[in-house]
Design a protein around this motif. Sequence first.
Motif, PDB file in Angstrom:
ATOM      1  N   GLU A  92       0.819  -1.213   0.000  1.00 58.73           N
ATOM      2  CA  GLU A  92       0.000   0.000   0.000  1.00 58.73           C
ATOM      3  C   GLU A  92       0.855   1.267   0.000  1.00 58.73           C
ATOM      4  OE1 GLU A  92       0.525  -1.326   4.303  1.00 58.73           O
ATOM      5  OE2 GLU A  92       0.102  -2.268   2.367  1.00 58.73           O
TER       6      GLU A  92
ATOM      7  N   LEU B 239      -2.018  -1.971  -7.192  1.00 59.54           N
ATOM      8  CA  LEU B 239      -2.628  -1.756  -8.504  1.00 59.54           C
ATOM      9  C   LEU B 239      -2.607  -0.289  -8.928  1.00 59.54           C
ATOM     10  CD1 LEU B 239      -5.665  -4.207  -8.266  1.00 59.54           C
ATOM     11  CD2 LEU B 239      -3.343  -4.617  -9.107  1.00 59.54           C
TER      12      LEU B 239
ATOM     13  N   ASP C 282       1.155   2.387  -3.422  1.00 54.43           N
ATOM     14  CA  ASP C 282      -0.071   3.014  -3.901  1.00 54.43           C
ATOM     15  C   ASP C 282      -0.217   4.446  -3.406  1.00 54.43           C
ATOM     16  OD1 ASP C 282      -1.047   1.018  -5.507  1.00 54.43           O
ATOM     17  OD2 ASP C 282      -2.258   0.071  -3.939  1.00 54.43           O
TER      18      ASP C 282
ATOM     19  N   SER D 261       3.295  -6.200  -6.643  1.00 49.86           N
ATOM     20  CA  SER D 261       2.339  -7.071  -7.339  1.00 49.86           C
ATOM     21  C   SER D 261       0.894  -6.766  -6.968  1.00 49.86           C
ATOM     22  CB  SER D 261       2.650  -8.547  -7.045  1.00 49.86           C
ATOM     23  OG  SER D 261       3.898  -8.910  -7.573  1.00 49.86           O
ATOM     24  N   GLU D 262       0.674  -6.310  -5.726  1.00 48.55           N
ATOM     25  CA  GLU D 262      -0.688  -6.000  -5.279  1.00 48.55           C
ATOM     26  C   GLU D 262      -0.947  -4.500  -5.234  1.00 48.55           C
ATOM     27  OE1 GLU D 262      -1.532  -7.987  -1.652  1.00 48.55           O
ATOM     28  OE2 GLU D 262      -0.847  -9.938  -2.360  1.00 48.55           O
TER      29      GLU D 262
ATOM     30  N   THR E  67       6.665 -12.299 -12.094  1.00 46.60           N
ATOM     31  CA  THR E  67       5.356 -11.899 -11.583  1.00 46.60           C
ATOM     32  C   THR E  67       4.554 -11.410 -12.786  1.00 46.60           C
ATOM     33  OG1 THR E  67       5.770  -9.537 -11.204  1.00 46.60           O
ATOM     34  CG2 THR E  67       6.475 -11.077  -9.455  1.00 46.60           C
TER      35      THR E  67
END
Length: 214
Positions: A91, A125, A94, A122-123, A150
């Motif tokens: 996060e 987005l 992000d 990878s997470e 990945t």
Amino acid sequence: MKLFLTGPSGAGKTTIVNECAALWQAAGRGGLLGFRTFKEQPPLMPVAGEGSRSAQAAASAATFVCLSAAVSGARTTVARFADGESRLYPEVFDRAGVRLLRGVGQDACGLVLMDEIGYIESEALLFQREVLRVLALPVPVLGVLRDKPTPFLDALRAREDLTVVRVEEGTRQQARAACLAHLGLPGQEAGEELNHRRGYDRMERTNSTRESGA
């Protein structure tokens, strides 16, 4: 001009990126935007009590991965590794990562650094979307792709508008030359002059410090 280095840890990828960034600025080609990630370990501080020493030793054995701006600025932890365990904070990419890239295309910018893009993202987005936005812009990008499979890294490696150069111990000089040529930067002589100038500046600062302390 969008070039990424990849290869095993310790091959010299970030060293090449740092040298190219310094030469870019020394040549007056413009400033730097983007981000860097790096590892650091907290120093062992003297504390009282056996239990405190054990806790401090454990903390000092931890390795942190931090995120910062391409030039300078506050660092933010994106991962912590200790005692065989890891804690990842995608996060952060992000939030802080998106913020570091948001100005690309809006402000005057010379070279965008992305060192490195790895598996922690990878997470993330929102961060992935921002990376793709920057790659679609007509701006020069120099970065590092982690040498792991990945979905996001594989998609980046497959892009036809990216040049991906593999760096290994035996190919470091060739990779460096490829980066310099790709970015239209001067070659070995300029790099040696830059290193000489850095050494001279360090010597001058040391002499100045000695004189002020005399």
